[in-house]
Design a protein around this motif. Structure first.
Motif, short mmCIF file in Angstrom:
data_model
loop_
_atom_site.label_atom_id
_atom_site.label_comp_id
_atom_site.label_asym_id
_atom_site.label_seq_id
_atom_site.Cartn_x
_atom_site.Cartn_y
_atom_site.Cartn_z
N ASP A 47 0.84 -1.19 0.00
CA ASP A 47 0.00 0.00 0.00
C ASP A 47 0.88 1.25 0.00
OD1 ASP A 47 -2.53 1.22 -0.07
OD2 ASP A 47 -2.48 1.61 2.07
N HIS A 64 0.42 5.77 0.32
CA HIS A 64 -0.43 6.96 0.46
C HIS A 64 0.42 8.21 0.35
CE1 HIS A 64 -4.44 5.40 1.59
NE2 HIS A 64 -3.75 4.34 1.99
N HIS A 92 -3.57 -1.33 5.95
CA HIS A 92 -4.08 -1.73 4.63
C HIS A 92 -3.20 -2.83 4.02
CE1 HIS A 92 -6.21 2.45 4.17
NE2 HIS A 92 -6.73 1.69 5.12
ZN ZN Z 1 -4.36 2.40 1.88
#
Ligand code: ZN
Length: 166
Positions: A16, A18, A50
């Motif tokens: 993941d 971000h 996540h």
């Molecule tokens: Zn995420």
């Protein structure tokens, strides 16, 4: 005569990333980390939670976090990602697997995670129903290269090991 899947070990990977954003909290593995910049996202943007969620779903062959919690669903806006991880653990258990161990690598120039590592291990262990000694969290810089090096955001890789319940 043992059944086909008795004692089977399964491994899954999750990734993941971000983008950093001002005015957002920085939450990693369910732990709020003091930081000038937080992470942008539909939920609380907890990249560790996540990646770990995807790793256990992947190991159990149960799809991914986007299928389980679509970001088109308003119920998932600002949602606590640890709660989503717990829901994924329940799915995995329903499919006959128990999480035995997790290894997490966070790639970021900032913040340094060392001071928060034990808290994150404990938080993830509690969500996963395993001892924190079975949760590993490592931080790596990207040596100043690329978007991570420019501090535009961070990335996280998680590997999960599951065991088939007998
Ligand atoms: Zn995420």
């Amino acid at each position: 005569m043992p059944r086909e899947n008795d004692g089977i070990i399964r491994v899954g990977i999750g990734y993941d990333s971000h983008r950093f954003a001002r005015g957002r909290a920085l939450i990693l593995g369910g732990v709020t980390i003091p930081s000038e910049m937080g992470l942008e996202g539909h939920s609380d943007a907890d990249a560790i939670a996540h990646a770990v969620t995807d790793s256990i779903l992947g190991a159990a062959g149960l799809g991914d976090i986007g299928e389980l919690f679509p970001d088109t669903d308003p119920a998932n806006k600002g949602r606590d990602s640890i709660e989503m991880l717990e829901a994924a653990v329940a799915r995995v258990a329903g499919a006959g697997y128990a999480v035995s161990q997790i290894d997490v690598c966070v790639i970021a120039e900032v913040p340094r995670l060392t001071a928060h590592r034990e808290k994150i291990r404990f938080s993830l262990g509690r969500a996963l129903g395993i001892d924190s000694t079975s949760v590993s969290v490592k931080g790596k810089s990207n040596e100043g290269m690329g978007w991570i090096g420019r501090k535009e955001g961070l990335a996280c890789i998680a590997v999960a090991t599951l065991k088939k319940n007998s």
